[in-house]
Design a protein around this motif. Structure first.
Motif, mmCIF file in Angstrom:
data_model
loop_
_atom_site.group_PDB
_atom_site.id
_atom_site.type_symbol
_atom_site.label_atom_id
_atom_site.label_comp_id
_atom_site.label_asym_id
_atom_site.label_seq_id
_atom_site.Cartn_x
_atom_site.Cartn_y
_atom_site.Cartn_z
ATOM 1 N N THR A 1 -21.003 47.176 -1.220
ATOM 2 C CA THR A 1 -21.786 46.502 -0.449
ATOM 3 C C THR A 1 -20.926 45.726 0.708
ATOM 4 O O THR A 1 -19.778 45.459 0.514
ATOM 5 N N PHE B 1 -20.909 42.528 2.700
ATOM 6 C CA PHE B 1 -21.478 41.499 2.504
ATOM 7 C C PHE B 1 -21.820 40.749 3.944
ATOM 8 O O PHE B 1 -20.851 40.816 4.880
ATOM 9 N N ALA C 1 -17.002 38.008 2.759
ATOM 10 C CA ALA C 1 -16.369 37.790 1.391
ATOM 11 C C ALA C 1 -15.081 38.612 1.347
ATOM 12 O O ALA C 1 -14.621 39.480 0.273
ATOM 13 N N LEU C 2 -14.210 38.520 2.376
ATOM 14 C CA LEU C 2 -12.920 39.138 2.329
ATOM 15 C C LEU C 2 -11.847 38.383 1.290
ATOM 16 O O LEU C 2 -12.216 37.072 1.086
ATOM 17 N N PHE C 3 -11.092 39.142 0.570
ATOM 18 C CA PHE C 3 -10.226 38.235 -0.419
ATOM 19 C C PHE C 3 -9.046 37.498 0.555
ATOM 20 O O PHE C 3 -8.157 38.125 1.077
ATOM 21 N N PRO C 4 -9.058 36.301 0.418
ATOM 22 C CA PRO C 4 -8.179 35.446 1.447
ATOM 23 C C PRO C 4 -6.848 35.429 1.250
ATOM 24 O O PRO C 4 -5.979 35.452 2.020
#
Ligand SMILES: Nc1ncnc2c1ncn2[C@@H]1O[C@H](COP(=O)(O)OP(=O)(O)OP(=O)(O)O)[C@@H](O)[C@H]1O
Ligand SMILES: [Mg+2]
Lengths: 355, 302
Positions: free
Chosen positions: A86, A88, A92-95
């Motif tokens: 998906t 998004f 919703a990237l991993f910071p």
């Protein structure tokens, strides 16, 4: 040979909550999405697009019905075991991970060897032209760049189906146009099935192989952009996709009659009786000589749009209609307010609506 | 950078210092002052009735880990001291770990409730602070002592027929400290989890991560500041705990805090007490450095 279906939903229904607070987000949706196609779900806010996508991704289980992937029932398979990824809406990237690590996340979780992750990540990054930013953190990127990282992250593990939930809605118009063609190009190159959600009808028309129009949890019509645009099944679809003139008419044996005595040809299999007909503004012709046309109208308002003008008129019989008037092609300026003009509809452009 | 910008930057820097000067002065006096007194006292000679004699001596420092035989004057490792140090460190580590194991799900639960429930739950978490620590600790004592509520209840139920001996053991101290310090773990964890974007769970789950991997690769690294803060807030006071080991550990299961108190009280050895205090501070500082280094390395490796 008919193409195999990548995703199929069979009478899928989703109800959130229970009792008096129950919300029917999806009502008996059956849809078959072909392998390698660019399929768009189009509909107004709250019609259940995201819900349908979440059922396909596996984040929600349907209240009833089934979800199939390549003909296999995956209704009870959790998201981490579906070859479906998906993109998004909020990215919703991993910071805490760099761009490179974000893109490699899926492959790493799948337990692929480091060398394979390396090459696939590089390839995904160059695909979205972000090779130079690989060591940055998401917070150090612009919105458009983050969007492309999200895309590369979802594509890197080579899913069979890519789900995109309004991926372009946060971008400004110019960037959005660029990303539209980029998405289209990627989809073409990779041959991956794309299921794209939008509430922008223009975006849907320009990008899709097929469109599914939704309203209030139901699927109203599935078809190619041309079919949906030219042959909308009902008033909702006609109204949602592009501008349309609606005129009440009596339909009998392939003839629609409006304003009492003006008859016109419609498709012979059109529904019979009292119905609404739809005509697109670009199919409404304006003739300066009222006598030479089948219908007469009085211009009430003209709006100039550059390449064309929108001419609003009161048709005989009292219905208001809009025509798109192309000055260049017509060889003159649009008629001014108060002018009496002749009107005709382009042959084959009149569509009888079901309701 | 132009000359004007440079001057501006310099002025900004000067203003920053000027504005924070009062706070810095107070901090220096309040934090460094007592510490300095401790440091000085640790190098003096004990007086006969407590207090110190102003005569330089390193006896106190030697005495922290070595003990002098009163008969032949030879030095050997002070086993009793080391046992107390080890017990303190061990109990504090276990307490920190256990408050994390209990506190993390608690904080997660609170952070994922609706706004109203969340306020109510946070309020409940802070309620223990309303009562004096001493009273709360005595309450635990009442519960776990041999004739206490727990044992009476279990015997009444017929689960056991002789009381469980919990009180006055390391386990009792651990139990008490876990209870007392749990809120200090929950609150920073809650603050960190509250800022956590729950969409990331779905993103990770979508990208083939198992639930455990979601926790290890996404949740823990991102809420790490909360974990670090909670661990520090629990570990440091645990290490210096005085009331809990005193009431629940009895006289035998001393921790550093009790041992230091002993030197200033009955022991009448203020320099040793001072040296032990400074040593405790050094242990804490060293532990912090190691801990923060270790957790940040873990994160950057992904
Ligand atoms: N978790 C939920 N609990 C209760 N109701 C929900 C939940 N998620 C969605 N709904 C409801 O289900 C319906 C469909 O929501 P959905 O998010 O699928 O719409 P959408 O088509 O994606 O809209 P948008 O274009 O605004 O994103 C809405 O009426 C919404 O209020
Ligand atoms: Mg949505």
């Amino acid at each position: 040979m008919p193409k195999e279906n990548a995703i199929e939903t069979r009478s899928s229904r989703k109800v959130y909550g229970a009792g008096s607070e129950a919300v029917v987000a999806l009502d008996d949706v059956s849809i078959a999405i072909r392998k390698g196609e660019f399929f768009t779900l189009l509909g107004p806010s709250g019609c259940g697009k995201t819900t349908l996508l979440r059922l396909i991704a596996g984040f929600e289980t349907p209240t009833s019905g089934h979800i199939l992937l390549n003909g296999q029932d995956i209704t009870d398979v959790p998201p981490n075991r579906r070859p479906v990824n998906t993109v998004f809406q909020s990215y919703a990237l991993f910071p805490h991970l760099s761009v490179r690590e974000n893109v490699g996340f899926g492959l790493q979780m799948k337990g692929r060897p480091a060398s394979e992750i390396g090459t696939k990540v590089e390839r995904a990054l160059s695909m979205v032209q972000l090779g130079a930013m690989a060591d940055r953190k998401p917070a150090q990127l612009s919105g458009g760049q983050q969007q492309r990282v999200a895309l590369a992250r979802a594509l890197a593990p080579s899913p069979e189906v890519l789900l995109l939930d309004e991926p372009l809605s946060a971008l400004d118009l110019k960037l959005r146009k660029e990303m539209q063609s980029e998405l289209k190009r990627l989809q073409h190159e990779l041959g991956i099935t794309f299921i794209f959600v939008t509430h922008d009808q223009e975006e849907a028309l320009t990008m899709s192989d097929r469109i599914g129009v939704m309203s209030s949890g139901r699927l109203l019509q599935i078809g190619s952009p041309r079919e949906i645009y030219n042959h909308p099944v009902n008033r909702f679809v006609a109204d949602f996709i592009g501008e349309t003139n609606f005129i009440p008419a009596d339909v009998h044996d392939g003839t629609a009659t409006i304003a009492g005595d003006i008859a016109m040809q419609v498709a012979p299999d059109s529904p019979q009786g009292r119905h609404t007909i739809a005509v697109r503004p670009e199919h409404v012709r304006i003739l300066n000589d009222p006598a030479a046309a089948p219908m007469r109208a009085t211009v009430t308002d003209t709006t100039y749009f550059g390449t064309d003008s929108h001419v609003r008129m009161l048709l005989q019989g009292g219905t208001e209609i809009v025509a798109r008037y192309q000055s260049e092609a017509a060889g003159g300026d649009a008629p001014t307010t108060g002018t009496d003009v002749g009107v005709s509809f382009a042959p084959g452009s009149v569509q009888v609506l079901q309701d | 950078m132009s000359a004007r910008e440079e001057a501006e930057t310099r002025r900004d820097a000067r203003n920053t210092w000027l504005l924070s000067a009062p706070a810095l002065v107070i901090l220096t006096l309040a934090a460094a002052g007592p510490l300095l007194i401790m440091l000085v006292y640790s190098f003096l000679t004990p007086g006969d009735y407590g207090n110190v004699v102003w005569k330089f001596s390193t006896d106190a420092w030697v005495g922290t880990i070595l003990s002098k035989d009163i008969f032949d004057g030879t030095y050997s490792l002070a086993d009793a001291h080391l046992t107390i140090f080890w017990r303190s460190v061990k109990l504090s580590l276990i307490t920190t770990l256990f408050t994390f194991i209990v506190g993390f799900p608690t904080a997660w639960f609170i952070a994922t409730r609706t706004a109203r429930t969340r306020t109510a739950l946070l309020f409940l978490i802070t309620i223990p602070f309303w009562t004096n620590l001493l009273i709360r600790t005595f309450a635990i004592n009442q519960i776990i002592r041999n004739e206490g509520i727990l044992n009476t209840f279990l015997i009444y139920l017929g689960v056991i027929d002789t009381p469980l001996v919990i009180i006055y053991s390391d386990f009792a101290v651990f139990l008490g400290m876990t209870y007392v310090y749990l809120p200090l773990m929950v609150l920073p964890l809650f603050a960190a989890i509250d800022r956590f974007d729950m969409k990331l769970l779905e993103a990770a789950y979508d990208l083939y991560a198992t639930r455990l991997q979601v926790l290890r690769k996404v949740v823990f690294p991102i809420v790490r500041p909360g974990i670090v803060a909670g661990s520090i807030l629990v570990f440091i006071p645990s290490l210096g705990a005085y009331v809990t080991p005193r009431i629940l550990g009895g006289g035998r299961n001393m921790m550093i805090g009790n041992f230091i108190e002993l030197q200033f009280g009955q022991g009448r050895n203020w320099p040793l007490g001072a040296a032990l205090s400074v040593l405790l501070l050094l242990i804490v500082a060293a532990a912090l450095v190691v801990y923060i280094r270790a957790t940040s390395r873990e994160t950057s490796n992904g």
